[in-house]
Design a protein around this motif. Sequence first.
Motif, PDB file in Angstrom:
ATOM      1  N   LEU A 107       0.827  -1.209   0.000  1.00 58.01           N
ATOM      2  CA  LEU A 107       0.000   0.000   0.000  1.00 58.01           C
ATOM      3  C   LEU A 107       0.862   1.261   0.000  1.00 58.01           C
ATOM      4  O   LEU A 107       0.576   2.224  -0.717  1.00 58.01           O
ATOM      5  N   MET A 108       1.910   1.249   0.800  1.00 62.07           N
ATOM      6  CA  MET A 108       2.799   2.411   0.870  1.00 62.07           C
ATOM      7  C   MET A 108       3.529   2.636  -0.443  1.00 62.07           C
ATOM      8  O   MET A 108       3.658   3.777  -0.898  1.00 62.07           O
ATOM      9  N   ALA A 127       1.221  16.823 -21.869  1.00 61.99           N
ATOM     10  CA  ALA A 127       1.795  15.486 -21.684  1.00 61.99           C
ATOM     11  C   ALA A 127       1.884  15.093 -20.210  1.00 61.99           C
ATOM     12  O   ALA A 127       2.510  14.096 -19.868  1.00 61.99           O
ATOM     13  N   PHE A 128       1.242  15.876 -19.342  1.00 61.98           N
ATOM     14  CA  PHE A 128       1.376  15.638 -17.902  1.00 61.98           C
ATOM     15  C   PHE A 128       1.000  14.210 -17.515  1.00 61.98           C
ATOM     16  O   PHE A 128       1.771  13.517 -16.864  1.00 61.98           O
ATOM     17  N   PHE A 129      -0.197  13.770 -17.894  1.00 59.83           N
ATOM     18  CA  PHE A 129      -0.653  12.460 -17.434  1.00 59.83           C
ATOM     19  C   PHE A 129       0.251  11.339 -17.927  1.00 59.83           C
ATOM     20  O   PHE A 129       0.626  10.456 -17.153  1.00 59.83           O
ATOM     21  N   THR A 130       0.618  11.340 -19.198  1.00 60.34           N
ATOM     22  CA  THR A 130       1.462  10.264 -19.715  1.00 60.34           C
ATOM     23  C   THR A 130       2.852  10.308 -19.092  1.00 60.34           C
ATOM     24  O   THR A 130       3.434   9.263 -18.810  1.00 60.34           O
ATOM     25  N   THR A 131       3.370  11.509 -18.855  1.00 61.75           N
ATOM     26  CA  THR A 131       4.687  11.635 -18.228  1.00 61.75           C
ATOM     27  C   THR A 131       4.619  11.174 -16.774  1.00 61.75           C
ATOM     28  O   THR A 131       5.519  10.465 -16.293  1.00 61.75           O
ATOM     29  N   TRP A 132       3.550  11.562 -16.064  1.00 59.11           N
ATOM     30  CA  TRP A 132       3.353  11.092 -14.688  1.00 59.11           C
ATOM     31  C   TRP A 132       3.266   9.573 -14.657  1.00 59.11           C
ATOM     32  O   TRP A 132       3.913   8.914 -13.847  1.00 59.11           O
ATOM     33  N   ALA A 153       2.770   7.068  -6.459  1.00 59.76           N
ATOM     34  CA  ALA A 153       1.826   7.951  -7.158  1.00 59.76           C
ATOM     35  C   ALA A 153       2.037   9.402  -6.725  1.00 59.76           C
ATOM     36  O   ALA A 153       2.072  10.311  -7.567  1.00 59.76           O
ATOM     37  N   LEU A 154       2.191   9.621  -5.427  1.00 50.67           N
ATOM     38  CA  LEU A 154       2.393  10.967  -4.912  1.00 50.67           C
ATOM     39  C   LEU A 154       3.727  11.558  -5.363  1.00 50.67           C
ATOM     40  O   LEU A 154       3.789  12.704  -5.823  1.00 50.67           O
ATOM     41  N   LEU A 155       4.795  10.783  -5.272  1.00 50.74           N
ATOM     42  CA  LEU A 155       6.112  11.280  -5.705  1.00 50.74           C
ATOM     43  C   LEU A 155       6.147  11.523  -7.212  1.00 50.74           C
ATOM     44  O   LEU A 155       6.777  12.486  -7.670  1.00 50.74           O
TER      45      LEU A 155
END
Length: 159
Positions: free
Chosen positions: A98-99, A122-127, A105-107
Amino acid sequence: MHDTNLSNSQQSPTPLWLKVLLVTSLMSTIAGTLTGVMTYMNLGFSELFFSQWLSSFLFAATTAMPAGFVFMTLFTKLIKYLTPNLKAVMQNLIVGLLMAITMEALLAFITTTNNLGLSNSAFFTTWFDAFIVALPVGLVIMLVVSNTVKPKIERILTS
């Protein structure tokens, strides 16, 4: 005669500054490694890499690391509550998974926001790319930490 074999109850408690230093060192190492991998995925290795990595790391240190401490505490309590009959090693394994997912995801969000900005198309694909590439690293780190380091840290923090 003086007894040199003090029991745990007779040993002096661990000073608060040492507890903070221990947790901060561990979290800094993890966040530094993961933001480095994610910065590389976002930008590659360029002349901007070290400044962008440092910026992402400092952003993560002030936001994700405190959140990680809260998540670890909440996940540990939740898993112990939901699975009281499960062995501690299995509970730690679940908390570690879980961690890893939550912190990755947060980092990835923090690093991608720092490197590209939220308005980049391109934010979502790069994330997502940063998240997926760093996830195995995060899983290994969190599983090792959850099953070896976390129990020791918990003992120190409660002393």
